[in-house]
Design a protein around this motif. Structure first.
Motif, PDB file in Angstrom:
ATOM      1  N   TRP A   1      -4.510  -1.951  -0.157  1.00 42.15           N
ATOM      2  CA  TRP A   1      -5.113  -0.781  -0.494  1.00 42.15           C
ATOM      3  C   TRP A   1      -6.649  -1.333  -0.651  1.00 42.15           C
ATOM      4  CZ3 TRP A   1      -4.472   2.384  -5.624  1.00 42.15           C
ATOM      5  CH2 TRP A   1      -5.258   3.827  -5.593  1.00 42.15           C
ATOM      6  N   PHE A   2      -7.285  -1.343   0.298  1.00 41.17           N
ATOM      7  CA  PHE A   2      -8.666  -1.944   0.233  1.00 41.17           C
ATOM      8  C   PHE A   2      -9.876  -0.887  -0.248  1.00 41.17           C
ATOM      9  CE2 PHE A   2      -9.489   0.725   3.828  1.00 41.17           C
ATOM     10  CZ  PHE A   2      -8.368   0.530   4.810  1.00 41.17           C
TER      11      PHE A   2
ATOM     12  N   ALA B   1       0.952  -1.183   0.003  1.00 51.26           N
ATOM     13  CA  ALA B   1      -0.086  -0.197   0.126  1.00 51.26           C
ATOM     14  C   ALA B   1       0.970   1.241   0.002  1.00 51.26           C
ATOM     15  CB  ALA B   1      -1.006  -0.127   1.306  1.00 51.26           C
ATOM     16  N   LYS B   2       1.678   1.351   0.999  1.00 46.97           N
ATOM     17  CA  LYS B   2       2.775   2.467   0.728  1.00 46.97           C
ATOM     18  C   LYS B   2       3.449   2.666  -0.532  1.00 46.97           C
ATOM     19  CE  LYS B   2       6.514   4.654   3.291  1.00 46.97           C
ATOM     20  NZ  LYS B   2       7.229   5.282   2.177  1.00 46.97           N
ATOM     21  N   PHE B   3       3.879   1.609  -1.303  1.00 39.65           N
ATOM     22  CA  PHE B   3       4.478   1.713  -2.542  1.00 39.65           C
ATOM     23  C   PHE B   3       3.562   2.353  -3.512  1.00 39.65           C
ATOM     24  CE2 PHE B   3       5.872  -0.422  -6.598  1.00 39.65           C
ATOM     25  CZ  PHE B   3       6.936   0.529  -6.871  1.00 39.65           C
ATOM     26  N   ALA B   4       2.415   1.928  -3.499  1.00 37.64           N
ATOM     27  CA  ALA B   4       1.357   2.205  -4.335  1.00 37.64           C
ATOM     28  C   ALA B   4       1.177   3.792  -4.131  1.00 37.64           C
ATOM     29  CB  ALA B   4      -0.044   1.713  -4.106  1.00 37.64           C
TER      30      ALA B   4
ATOM     31  N   GLU C   1     -17.125  -2.705  -2.814  1.00 36.67           N
ATOM     32  CA  GLU C   1     -17.910  -2.113  -1.828  1.00 36.67           C
ATOM     33  C   GLU C   1     -17.528  -0.656  -1.386  1.00 36.67           C
ATOM     34  OE1 GLU C   1     -16.940  -4.052   2.432  1.00 36.67           O
ATOM     35  OE2 GLU C   1     -16.315  -5.591   0.859  1.00 36.67           O
ATOM     36  N   TYR C   2     -16.255  -0.209  -1.656  1.00 40.51           N
ATOM     37  CA  TYR C   2     -15.699   1.162  -1.118  1.00 40.51           C
ATOM     38  C   TYR C   2     -15.649   1.892  -2.516  1.00 40.51           C
ATOM     39  CZ  TYR C   2     -14.501  -1.658   3.020  1.00 40.51           C
ATOM     40  OH  TYR C   2     -14.185  -2.553   4.191  1.00 40.51           O
ATOM     41  N   LEU C   3     -15.387   1.284  -3.543  1.00 42.23           N
ATOM     42  CA  LEU C   3     -15.048   2.330  -4.788  1.00 42.23           C
ATOM     43  C   LEU C   3     -15.807   3.150  -5.233  1.00 42.23           C
ATOM     44  CD1 LEU C   3     -12.276   2.319  -6.214  1.00 42.23           C
ATOM     45  CD2 LEU C   3     -13.243   0.782  -7.713  1.00 42.23           C
ATOM     46  N   LEU C   4     -17.175   2.899  -5.180  1.00 42.63           N
ATOM     47  CA  LEU C   4     -18.423   3.923  -5.607  1.00 42.63           C
ATOM     48  C   LEU C   4     -18.383   4.969  -4.773  1.00 42.63           C
ATOM     49  CD1 LEU C   4     -20.493   4.926  -7.375  1.00 42.63           C
ATOM     50  CD2 LEU C   4     -22.001   3.553  -5.765  1.00 42.63           C
ATOM     51  N   ALA C   5     -18.248   5.006  -3.361  1.00 43.41           N
ATOM     52  CA  ALA C   5     -18.224   6.058  -2.262  1.00 43.41           C
ATOM     53  C   ALA C   5     -17.030   6.861  -2.478  1.00 43.41           C
ATOM     54  CB  ALA C   5     -18.494   5.519  -1.179  1.00 43.41           C
ATOM     55  N   LYS C   6     -15.936   6.104  -2.649  1.00 41.21           N
ATOM     56  CA  LYS C   6     -14.528   6.768  -2.682  1.00 41.21           C
ATOM     57  C   LYS C   6     -13.960   7.268  -4.071  1.00 41.21           C
ATOM     58  CE  LYS C   6     -13.582   4.836   1.756  1.00 41.21           C
ATOM     59  NZ  LYS C   6     -12.688   4.350   2.583  1.00 41.21           N
TER      60      LYS C   6
ATOM     61  N   ARG D   1      -6.164  -4.907  -3.264  1.00 42.02           N
ATOM     62  CA  ARG D   1      -7.451  -4.706  -2.570  1.00 42.02           C
ATOM     63  C   ARG D   1      -7.464  -5.424  -1.315  1.00 42.02           C
ATOM     64  NH1 ARG D   1     -10.852  -7.856  -6.994  1.00 42.02           N
ATOM     65  NH2 ARG D   1     -10.123  -9.850  -6.428  1.00 42.02           N
ATOM     66  N   ASN D   2      -6.595  -6.214  -0.987  1.00 46.67           N
ATOM     67  CA  ASN D   2      -6.955  -7.246   0.211  1.00 46.67           C
ATOM     68  C   ASN D   2      -6.775  -6.325   1.446  1.00 46.67           C
ATOM     69  OD1 ASN D   2      -7.017  -9.285  -1.508  1.00 46.67           O
ATOM     70  ND2 ASN D   2      -5.194 -10.343  -0.754  1.00 46.67           N
TER      71      ASN D   2
END
Length: 287
Positions: free
Chosen positions: A96-97, A59-62, A102-107, A84-85
């Motif tokens: 990077w969840f 996640a930090k690398f991304a 379930e999160y992508l639309l709101a974010k 995404r795990n």
């Protein structure tokens, strides 16, 4: 092993690579040598954990790559798998969840790196540091995507279905808030040649020099799902401008080094996977 690298394709055709925990992009040709040195060191010292990145390190690398966008307009591509795990031993915990459905639309208009060391924040779309980031595209492949399409004519013909002749793009209109773009590769040149009674009856030891023999790979082209988010405001004005974000990696499945069909992933991602694959023998890891 859990290892990642970033590949950058510039408009000039230059290809660069960035490794985790390093700040400088290096040319692709040099990256092969550098990656070999990393893998060799791990092979000699099993306690050296640089190729066993945990989820939070991924996640930090991304986050580091996304926030180091240069002065040129940039489009970032990332796979859903592993990245995404949210939990799980296979990648050392959360990554990077935000990339989960379930999160992508709101974010869709933020980058959520609240849990990432060195960032611990949510980046809004108008963040000055990200003004040249045109958008992020999440990919899904394999058994996560529908690997076929049908039309009424083919369905009623009682004849075997064939792959699409050309590189083809489709999009789903059922979720207007998020564009789901589907990229399908063209029919490989070898597939039609092998789809004959003569070729189908060949065995591994038969006719190795036959031009339609089993020495020619037979593969169907994969469908990729592309989901763009964090799209810059000037690309959100019309549906066509959002689609244009997806057409860039769609056309990048046509590689300058491959003419038999289309590569599975867009050219920069393909190069990154191939670079790692070519060096796994140093670690003794089977592909």
């Amino acid at each position: 092993m859990h290892y990642a690298l970033a590949v950058r394709l510039r408009a000039t055709g230059a290809v660069d690579v960035l490794f985790p925990e390093r700040n400088n992009w290096i040319p692709y040709a040099q990256a092969g040598i550098a990656l070999g040195q990393i893998f060799s060191r791990v092979r000699c010292d099993r306690n050296y954990k640089t190729v066993q990145l945990k989820g939070i390190e991924l996640a930090k690398f991304a986050a580091d790559v996304l926030t180091q966008v240069s002065e040129k307009p940039t489009l970032v591509l990332i796979e859903a798998d592993v990245w995404r795990n949210e939990r799980g031993e296979e990648n050392g915990g959360q990554a990077w969840f935000q990339l989960k459905n379930e999160y992508l639309l709101a974010k869709r208009d933020i980058l959520d790196f609240q849990h990432v060391p060195g960032h611990t924040c949510v980046y809004p779309r108008d963040h000055n540091q990200l003004r040249n980031l045109l958008g992020v595209i999440r990919f899904r492949t394999g058994n996560e995507t529908t690997q076929y399409i049908t039309n009424r004519q083919a369905w009623n013909e009682n004849s075997p279905a064939r792959d699409l002749i050309r590189l083809s793009g489709f999009y789903d209109t059922s979720v207007p808030e998020l564009l789901h773009y589907f990229s399908i590769g063209k029919l490989p040149k070898t597939q039609k040649a092998q789809d004959t009674p003569t070729a189908r009856e060949l065995y591994m030891l038969d006719s190795q020099n036959d031009e339609y023999g089993v020495n020619i790979p037979f593969k169907h082209q994969q469908m990729l799902e592309m989901l763009p988010f964090f799209i810059r405001s000037d690309f959100q004005k019309t549906e066509e401008s959002v689609k244009s974000i997806c057409r860039v990696p769609h056309y990048l499945r046509i590689s300058p080094a491959w003419s038999m069909g289309n590569i599975h992933l867009p050219y920069p991602m393909h190069l990154g996977k191939q670079l790692i694959k070519d060096h796994l023998c140093i670690l003794g890891v089977e592909v």
